[in-house]
Design a protein around this motif. Structure first.
Motif, short mmCIF file in Angstrom:
data_model
loop_
_atom_site.label_atom_id
_atom_site.label_comp_id
_atom_site.label_asym_id
_atom_site.label_seq_id
_atom_site.Cartn_x
_atom_site.Cartn_y
_atom_site.Cartn_z
N UNK A 130 55.14 15.36 -0.33
CA UNK A 130 54.62 16.64 -0.81
C UNK A 130 53.44 17.11 0.04
N UNK A 131 52.59 16.16 0.46
CA UNK A 131 51.44 16.52 1.30
C UNK A 131 51.89 17.03 2.67
N UNK A 132 52.91 16.41 3.23
CA UNK A 132 53.43 16.88 4.51
C UNK A 132 54.01 18.28 4.42
N UNK A 133 54.74 18.58 3.33
CA UNK A 133 55.27 19.94 3.15
C UNK A 133 54.13 20.95 3.02
N UNK A 176 52.57 21.58 6.45
CA UNK A 176 53.46 22.40 7.27
C UNK A 176 53.39 23.87 6.85
N UNK A 177 53.30 24.13 5.58
CA UNK A 177 53.20 25.52 5.09
C UNK A 177 51.88 26.17 5.51
N UNK A 178 50.79 25.39 5.45
CA UNK A 178 49.49 25.93 5.84
C UNK A 178 49.40 26.17 7.34
N UNK A 179 50.11 25.35 8.12
CA UNK A 179 50.09 25.58 9.56
C UNK A 179 50.74 26.91 9.93
N UNK A 180 51.67 27.37 9.11
CA UNK A 180 52.32 28.66 9.36
C UNK A 180 51.45 29.82 8.89
N UNK A 181 50.65 29.58 7.86
CA UNK A 181 49.86 30.67 7.29
C UNK A 181 48.41 30.71 7.81
N UNK A 182 47.99 29.69 8.57
CA UNK A 182 46.62 29.66 9.11
C UNK A 182 46.70 29.52 10.62
N UNK A 183 46.73 30.64 11.32
CA UNK A 183 46.87 30.55 12.78
C UNK A 183 45.72 29.81 13.44
N UNK A 231 47.40 23.97 14.77
CA UNK A 231 47.59 22.67 15.42
C UNK A 231 47.14 21.52 14.53
N UNK A 232 45.99 21.65 13.90
CA UNK A 232 45.49 20.58 13.04
C UNK A 232 46.43 20.33 11.85
N UNK A 233 46.81 21.40 11.19
CA UNK A 233 47.76 21.22 10.07
C UNK A 233 49.10 20.67 10.56
N UNK A 234 49.50 21.06 11.74
CA UNK A 234 50.77 20.58 12.29
C UNK A 234 50.73 19.10 12.58
N UNK A 235 49.63 18.59 13.14
CA UNK A 235 49.52 17.15 13.39
C UNK A 235 49.60 16.34 12.10
N UNK A 236 48.85 16.77 11.13
CA UNK A 236 48.85 16.05 9.85
C UNK A 236 50.21 16.12 9.15
N UNK A 237 50.88 17.25 9.29
CA UNK A 237 52.21 17.36 8.68
C UNK A 237 53.18 16.39 9.32
N UNK A 238 53.15 16.27 10.65
CA UNK A 238 54.03 15.34 11.34
C UNK A 238 53.70 13.89 10.98
N UNK A 239 52.41 13.58 10.86
CA UNK A 239 52.01 12.22 10.50
C UNK A 239 52.50 11.84 9.10
N UNK A 240 52.35 12.73 8.13
CA UNK A 240 52.78 12.45 6.77
C UNK A 240 54.30 12.31 6.68
#
Length: 392
Positions: free
Chosen positions: A214-217, A220-227, A231-240
């Motif tokens: 759930x944290x990874x999802x 990933x959603x915040x990386x799309x809505x926070x330009x 990158x930071x949200x994307x790294x954490x999403x991939x790690x989770x």
């Protein structure tokens, strides 16, 4: 038939005087009376003429007091003999009710035949009912004997158990076997504790994996809505997501470990403990019959007592054979259980160690290699419930 009736009619008309001598009757008068009788018979019609003939024959015929009529062919039973008194009664009743004596006679014969058949049917039905009653009685007697033996055996075993608890009765003990049984029970308790903790770990780790998913999802959603933080949200999403995938792999290994321990504890060990329980019951019965035989042997030695001693000796021998057979079964099962336990636990402990080490080291390849080494297949996401073909 007309000639015989005419001759009998002529005989009937012979007069007798007071002295018992027959009177002289001219031959012409008898012939004239016979001719008149024939003329009267010719005027009768159909059935009335036959009935009058039968009545005339029965009146003027020979004496039937000492005769009888037999129904049936040659060699018939005595049940078909009809006394002449019955025929007279039928003839009297027929005259009063204007019924033909011949028809009354045949009705009476038919009624006797029906009564005979009815008695045969009653005899056959009574025989079948007696057979069913004897069968039911035999089953009841067998059940009663079984209950009697069970009650006697329960009484003796209860008496022996109470004597052992209060220290009054002797007890057969196999020290080596008793020690092995106690070790098995202690091992089962410890393995049950391991199983309980492993299940708790599985539940907690499953909740952590679901949280990571759930944290990874969310990342990933915040990386799309926070330009500005894409990158930071994307790294954490991939790690989770990677941790979630490795966590699902580790869950497969832990579930396999839990399933194997559950089989070992609740099936293999439980089966051996059931055999041990049967062995302990046989030991109690053996001691009960042994004590009974010892008590009888210390009593008098008359004929009745010797018969009871012989019966007790036979029962003691039966219980002894049963006890020794179950003791041998327990010894064999304990040996096989120890070998099976070492083999299973060696494999499962190695699996658990390698899977946990690879997961927390972040070595995804080593984790997947561990599952392949132990032939563990993971179910794809959404396949928690087996298909109907797998259930079959």
């Amino acid at each position: 038939m007309t000639d015989s009736i005419m001759s009998k009619a002529a005989t009937m008309e012979i007069p007798i005087n007071s002295n018992g001598d027959t009177g002289t009757l001219p031959e012409d008068d008898s012939l004239e009376q016979a001719a008149k009788l024939q003329w009267s018979l010719d005027e009768k019609v159909g059935s009335s003429r036959g009935n009058r003939d039968l009545q005339q024959v029965m009146v003027s015929g020979p004496n039937l007091n000492e005769t009888s009529i037999v129904s049936g062919g040659y060699g018939g039973t005595a049940e078909g003999i009809i006394p002449t008194s019955s025929i007279k009664d039928l003839r009297t009743k027929a005259r009063r009710s204007n019924v033909s004596p011949s028809s009354s006679f045949f009705c009476h014969t038919a009624s006797q035949s029906n009564e005979h058949q009815g008695s045969n049917m009653h005899h056959s039905s009574s025989s079948s009912s007696m057979t069913a009653e004897e069968t039911t009685r035999g089953v009841a007697v067998e059940k009663l004997e079984t209950m009697k033996k069970w009650g006697l055996n329960t009484y003796k075993c209860t008496k022996q158990m109470i004597s052992e608890r209060f220290g009054r009765g002797s007890r057969t003990v196999d020290l080596e076997l008793e020690a092995q049984i106690e070790v098995l029970r202690d091992t089962k308790r410890k393995y049950e504790n391991v199983l309980r903790l492993a299940r708790a770990l599985t539940n907690h780790f499953y909740n952590m994996v679901q949280t990571q998913h759930a944290l990874g999802d969310t990342f990933a959603d915040l990386s799309q809505k926070s330009p500005e933080l894409r990158d930071e949200f994307g790294y954490n999403a991939e790690t989770q997501k990677l941790l979630c995938k490795n966590g699902e792999t580790l869950l497969g290994a832990i579930n396999f470990f839990v399933s194997s321990i559950n089989t070992l504890v609740n099936k293999t060990m439980e089966d051996t403990l059931m055999t041990i329980k049967m062995y302990e019951n046989a030991r109690l019965e053996f001691d009960a019959y042994r004590s009974d035989l010892e008590e009888l042997s210390m009593g008098p030695r008359d004929a009745v007592a010797m018969a009871r001693i012989d019966a007790a000796q036979q029962q003691y021998q039966v219980q002894k054979d049963k006890y020794e057979r179950l003791r041998s079964d327990v010894t064999i099962k304990l040996k096989f259980l120890e070998e099976n336990k070492v083999k299973v636990m060696h494999k499962q402990l190695l699996l658990f160690h390698n899977a946990i080490s690879a997961y927390f080291a972040g070595n995804q390849q080593q984790l997947e290699q561990t599952l392949k080494q132990f032939n563990i297949k993971l179910r794809p996401p959404g396949a928690d419930k087996p298909s109907w073909l797998e259930e079959q």
